[in-house]
Design an enzyme around this catalytic site. Structure first.
Site: not given
Ligand code: UFG
Length: 336
Positions: A154, A125, A150
């Protein structure tokens, strides 16, 4: 005909990868414990490819069951997806994450060592980079202390594989995914989040479908052009194809080191507000959203420099963000 073991092959990225493997003629055997997947996915894969993969319901923490599996199967490579993946949950139950994500990996590698099985692809990741100092993120960016158990699994996973490659002559590739989204064009497989989605796109599609009342945008005070956080959203089919390229590289012995790692993204960052606008435009749906506090642990900006992956894996993304969002919506509508 080469046989590839896909662990977690009924999950989101796993199922799309199984389809791509079958499409180019590999025999596939899936191990999945169904803890975050549905057995119907197996039939849906066969509907797409016309071939039913072999399936074994095994929890990879059970070393004895893993040994029994390998007594009965000769495989030419392993793509290892099976793992827990919820960042927040890992903070609450770290030991479950270490036991499952690390224990399962060790059991697989022990079998590979003992039975001289080569060619291992690991789901890693972009979280290993944390908030990178330079964007886009290259593979040379330093690994930062993990933000969650998590993310730590990784990092530790990559270390374990690297050590095993060195000591036991195994060849492996870790793919550091950015944000996978979308669904297969057939709409027979896609993302099936359990309960309330934690990730942006399933939350977006469920809000548009009326399952969730309102999307919360986590923070608009980040140091980005519109204040919302930036990620690199990659179509899951493009991501699945990167696994095929990585596997071929190992099978053809084209790898330059016995442990390699590549960034798998599109190379383009999109902010949360840009995603909302792009989704509304691609689907003509209006999204109800509000700005709320930042979510703990989120980095400001992460998008990939894919130069090395493009060159070494002879792979590049083929699908646009619009196609990815459209497919995610089509998938959501198909769930009714
Ligand atoms: N977000 C929102 N509202 C939501 C969900 C997400 O504004 O309801 C924002 C988050 O704050 C972030 C972006 O959308 O800025 C993406 O969020 P995600 O949860 O979709 O994805 P992440 O980048 O947080 O997560 C991904 C992978 C994980 C990994 C992570 C590392 O899903 O497996 O990146 O930061 F660990």
């Amino acid at each position: 005909m080469k046989t590839i073991l896909v662990t977690g092959g009924l999950g989101f990225i796993g199922s799309h990868t199984v389809v791509e493997l079958q499409n180019i003629g590999f025999d596939v055997v899936i191990i999945d414990d169904l803890s975050n997947s549905n057995i119907n996915v197996l039939n849906n894969i066969s509907k797409i490819t016309g071939k039913k993969p072999n399936f074994h319901k095994i929890d990879l923490r059970n070393k004895q069951k893993v040994q029994e599996f390998f007594k009965n199967y000769t495989v030419h490579g392993i793509i290892h997806f099976a793992a827990f993946k919820a960042v927040g949950e890992s903070v609450i139950n770290p030991l479950d994450y270490y036991e499952n994500n690390i224990g399962s990996l060790v059991h697989l590698l022990q079998e590979m060592r003992d039975r001289k099985i080569d060619n291992f692809i690991f789901s890693s990741s972009c979280t290993v980079y944390g908030q990178a100092d330079e964007l886009p993120i290259t593979e040379k960016a330093p690994i930062k202390p993990a933000e969650s158990p998590y993310g730590n699994t990784k990092q530790i996973g990559e270390e374990i594989i690297k050590d095993t490659c060195k000591a036991n002559g195994l060849n492996a590739i870790a793919l550091r995914y950015f944000n996978p989204i979308g669904a297969h064009d057939s709409v027979k497989i896609g993302e099936l989040p359990l309960g309330v989605p934690q990730n942006l796109i399933p939350y977006v599609t469920q809000t548009a479908a009326g399952i969730r009342e309102q999307l919360s945008v986590f923070g608009n005070d980040y140091d980005t052009p519109d204040g919302t956080a930036i990620r690199d959203y990659i179509h899951v089919v493009d991501l699945a194809k990167a696994h095929i390229s990585a596997l071929q590289r190992l099978l053809n012995k084209e790898n330059k080191n016995n442990f390699e790692y590549f960034n798998i993204g599109t190379g383009t960052g999109s902010s949360v507000l840009e995603i909302i606008k792009a989704f509304e435009k691609a689907t003509t749906q209006k999204l109800n959203y509000k700005i709320v506090e930042r979510r703990e642990g989120d980095v400001t900006s992460a998008y990939a420099d894919t130069t090395i992956a493009n060159k070494e894996l002879n792979w590049k993304t083929e699908k646009t963000l619009e196609e990815a969002l459209k497919s995610a919506w089509k998938w959501q509508e198909n769930q009714k």
